[in-house]
Design an enzyme around this catalytic site. Structure first.
Site, PDB file in Angstrom:
ATOM      1  N   LEU A  36       0.775  -1.233   0.063  1.00  0.00           N
ATOM      2  CA  LEU A  36      -0.041   0.092  -0.145  1.00  0.00           C
ATOM      3  C   LEU A  36       0.844   1.203  -0.186  1.00  0.00           C
ATOM      4  O   LEU A  36       0.335   2.217  -0.487  1.00  0.00           O
ATOM      5  CB  LEU A  36      -0.891   0.003   1.268  1.00  0.00           C
ATOM      6  CG  LEU A  36      -1.915  -1.165   1.330  1.00  0.00           C
ATOM      7  CD1 LEU A  36      -2.683  -0.922   2.691  1.00  0.00           C
ATOM      8  CD2 LEU A  36      -2.750  -1.100   0.075  1.00  0.00           C
ATOM      9  N   GLY A  37       2.123   1.266   0.628  1.00  0.00           N
ATOM     10  CA  GLY A  37       2.933   2.330   0.530  1.00  0.00           C
ATOM     11  C   GLY A  37       4.241   2.017   1.045  1.00  0.00           C
ATOM     12  O   GLY A  37       4.468   0.901   1.469  1.00  0.00           O
ATOM     13  N   GLY A  39       7.923   4.062   3.047  1.00  0.00           N
ATOM     14  CA  GLY A  39       8.927   4.952   3.060  1.00  0.00           C
ATOM     15  C   GLY A  39      10.328   4.606   3.453  1.00  0.00           C
ATOM     16  O   GLY A  39      10.790   3.772   2.865  1.00  0.00           O
ATOM     17  N   VAL A  44       4.302  -0.216   3.944  1.00  0.00           N
ATOM     18  CA  VAL A  44       2.721  -0.789   4.403  1.00  0.00           C
ATOM     19  C   VAL A  44       2.125  -1.868   3.509  1.00  0.00           C
ATOM     20  O   VAL A  44       2.177  -1.488   2.588  1.00  0.00           O
ATOM     21  CB  VAL A  44       1.798   0.422   4.740  1.00  0.00           C
ATOM     22  CG1 VAL A  44       0.538   0.080   4.992  1.00  0.00           C
ATOM     23  CG2 VAL A  44       2.663   1.338   5.501  1.00  0.00           C
ATOM     24  N   LYS A  58       2.041  -1.980   9.089  1.00  0.00           N
ATOM     25  CA  LYS A  58       3.092  -1.186   9.014  1.00  0.00           C
ATOM     26  C   LYS A  58       4.147  -1.832   9.239  1.00  0.00           C
ATOM     27  O   LYS A  58       4.351  -2.426  10.489  1.00  0.00           O
ATOM     28  CB  LYS A  58       3.009   0.095   9.687  1.00  0.00           C
ATOM     29  CG  LYS A  58       4.006   1.276   9.203  1.00  0.00           C
ATOM     30  CD  LYS A  58       3.676   2.484  10.154  1.00  0.00           C
ATOM     31  CE  LYS A  58       4.815   3.761   9.687  1.00  0.00           C
ATOM     32  NZ  LYS A  58       4.488   4.889  10.527  1.00  0.00           N
ATOM     33  N   ASP A 151       1.485  17.403  15.105  1.00  0.00           N
ATOM     34  CA  ASP A 151       1.633  17.333  13.629  1.00  0.00           C
ATOM     35  C   ASP A 151       0.403  17.191  13.071  1.00  0.00           C
ATOM     36  O   ASP A 151       0.175  16.518  11.838  1.00  0.00           O
ATOM     37  CB  ASP A 151       2.602  16.168  13.221  1.00  0.00           C
ATOM     38  CG  ASP A 151       3.147  16.489  11.873  1.00  0.00           C
ATOM     39  OD1 ASP A 151       3.190  17.594  11.312  1.00  0.00           O
ATOM     40  OD2 ASP A 151       3.694  15.416  11.336  1.00  0.00           O
ATOM     41  N   LYS A 153      -2.137  18.209  10.350  1.00  0.00           N
ATOM     42  CA  LYS A 153      -2.087  18.593   8.876  1.00  0.00           C
ATOM     43  C   LYS A 153      -3.035  17.782   8.039  1.00  0.00           C
ATOM     44  O   LYS A 153      -3.365  16.757   8.496  1.00  0.00           O
ATOM     45  CB  LYS A 153      -0.773  18.924   8.555  1.00  0.00           C
ATOM     46  CG  LYS A 153      -0.091  17.391   8.458  1.00  0.00           C
ATOM     47  CD  LYS A 153       1.438  17.476   8.020  1.00  0.00           C
ATOM     48  CE  LYS A 153       2.002  16.023   8.130  1.00  0.00           C
ATOM     49  NZ  LYS A 153       3.600  16.441   7.377  1.00  0.00           N
ATOM     50  N   ASN A 156      -2.666  14.068   7.651  1.00  0.00           N
ATOM     51  CA  ASN A 156      -2.443  13.242   8.823  1.00  0.00           C
ATOM     52  C   ASN A 156      -4.135  13.018   9.432  1.00  0.00           C
ATOM     53  O   ASN A 156      -4.308  12.682  10.337  1.00  0.00           O
ATOM     54  CB  ASN A 156      -1.749  13.796   9.901  1.00  0.00           C
ATOM     55  CG  ASN A 156      -0.165  13.296   9.822  1.00  0.00           C
ATOM     56  OD1 ASN A 156       0.219  12.496   9.162  1.00  0.00           O
ATOM     57  ND2 ASN A 156       0.643  14.019  10.648  1.00  0.00           N
ATOM     58  N   ASP A 172      -1.156   8.960  12.722  1.00  0.00           N
ATOM     59  CA  ASP A 172       0.414   9.392  12.849  1.00  0.00           C
ATOM     60  C   ASP A 172       0.604  10.062  14.002  1.00  0.00           C
ATOM     61  O   ASP A 172       0.700  11.529  14.164  1.00  0.00           O
ATOM     62  CB  ASP A 172       0.840  10.253  11.918  1.00  0.00           C
ATOM     63  CG  ASP A 172       2.272  10.204  11.560  1.00  0.00           C
ATOM     64  OD1 ASP A 172       2.763   9.927  12.666  1.00  0.00           O
ATOM     65  OD2 ASP A 172       2.912  10.723  10.661  1.00  0.00           O
ATOM     66  N   THR A 194       5.245  20.045  11.447  1.00  0.00           N
ATOM     67  CA  THR A 194       5.365  20.643  10.032  1.00  0.00           C
ATOM     68  C   THR A 194       5.422  22.215  10.085  1.00  0.00           C
ATOM     69  O   THR A 194       4.398  22.812  10.592  1.00  0.00           O
ATOM     70  CB  THR A 194       4.524  20.076   9.227  1.00  0.00           C
ATOM     71  OG1 THR A 194       4.477  18.514   9.201  1.00  0.00           O
ATOM     72  CG2 THR A 194       4.627  20.414   7.692  1.00  0.00           C
TER      73      THR A 194
END
Length: 266
Positions: A36-37, A39, A44, A58, A151, A153, A156, A172, A194
């Site tokens: 799925l992803g 980093g 994930v 994850k 964080d 944003k 998230n 997150d 951020t």
């Protein structure tokens, strides 16, 4: 995150050669599906448990993590147990082996609030109101149990499904902090979060606390309505960040000038 088909068999997935696919801590309980992803130190995957329920796993490679990053990962698992709420992503369990750390979480198939904003350009006032209300209620719960997110944003906040009225959930909590009621966190010379969403007190190296999340939700509300952030500065350059922080500390929201004409969404 997408959601693929389920499978009744739980075990190793022969579709890949990654070492974690033979890690009994994981594969004795879950069958891995599609990726799925990915980093810098985590990947994930979709995974199916013994009851055919699909989750997002994850997978954190400890060898690619700094000690500080691994502390954040383990704290996130702890924080998600503390802040359980219907509008905060649900952590089923955390697993650990010699080389990997696994977070098994609900799949949020609708993707990020950020992507939805980009797709729509901006939200209607009603949609923005409903989204901010949901986020604020979830954050209030986190604050009530002594956790500040730090964080907040659009990246998230996740949609559970593809429809606009599907549930929104905060994710997150890796850099979140536990905080005692009525207390502040002492400044340590670093920014946490951020740049475009951090509050004036953090920019000015003053003690900070739950108000960080309140400030960030204000920025988020602005973005939902206008389609772009309230403070304009290039976070990637020193000069741009200085300008960004000047706007934050002086409250120079962008743009509220009357002479912007049709370019001013307000």
């Amino acid at each position: 995150m997408g959601c693929g088909s389920s499978s009744s068999k739980v075990g190793n997935d022969s579709g890949g050669t990654e070492p974690f696919r033979s890690d009994n801590v994981l594969v004795s309980k879950y069958k891995l599906g599609k990726k799925l992803g990915e980093g810098s130190y985590a990947t994930v995957f979709e995974a199916t448990d013994t009851e055919d329920k699909i989750w997002a796993v994850k997978i954190i490679d400890k060898s690619k993590c700094s000690p500080e990053e691994l502390v954040e990962v383990k704290w996130e698992a702890e924080a998600l147990q503390i802040v359980k709420h219907e509008n905060i992503t649900y952590l089923k369990e955390a697993l650990e082996s010699a080389n990997y750390y696994y977070l098994v979480m609900e799949i949020m198939a609708g993707g990020e609030l950020f992507d939805r904003i980009v797709e729509k350009e901006h939200y209607s006032e009603k949609m923005a109101r409903d989204a901010i209300r949901t986020i604020a209620i979830a954050l209030l719960h986190a604050h009530d149990v002594g956790v500040v997110h730090l964080d907040m944003k659009p990246e998230n906040v996740l949609y559970q499904g593809s429809n606009d009225d599907d549930p929104l959930k905060i994710c997150d909590f890796g850099i979140s902090r536990k905080i005692e009621d009525g207390k502040l966190i002492a400044a340590d010379g670093h920014f946490h979060g951020t740049p475009g969403y951090i509050p004036p007190e953090m920019v000015e190296r003053k003690p900070y606390g739950k108000g960080c999340d309140v400030w960030a939700v204000g920025c988020l509300a602005y973005i939902l309505l206008a389609g772009y952030p309230p403070f304009d500065g290039d976070e990637e350059t020193e000069e741009g960040q200085v300008e960004l922080f000047r706007q934050i500390t002086t409250g120079s929201f962008f743009p509220f000038d009357e002479d912007n004409g049709d370019d001013n969404p307000w």
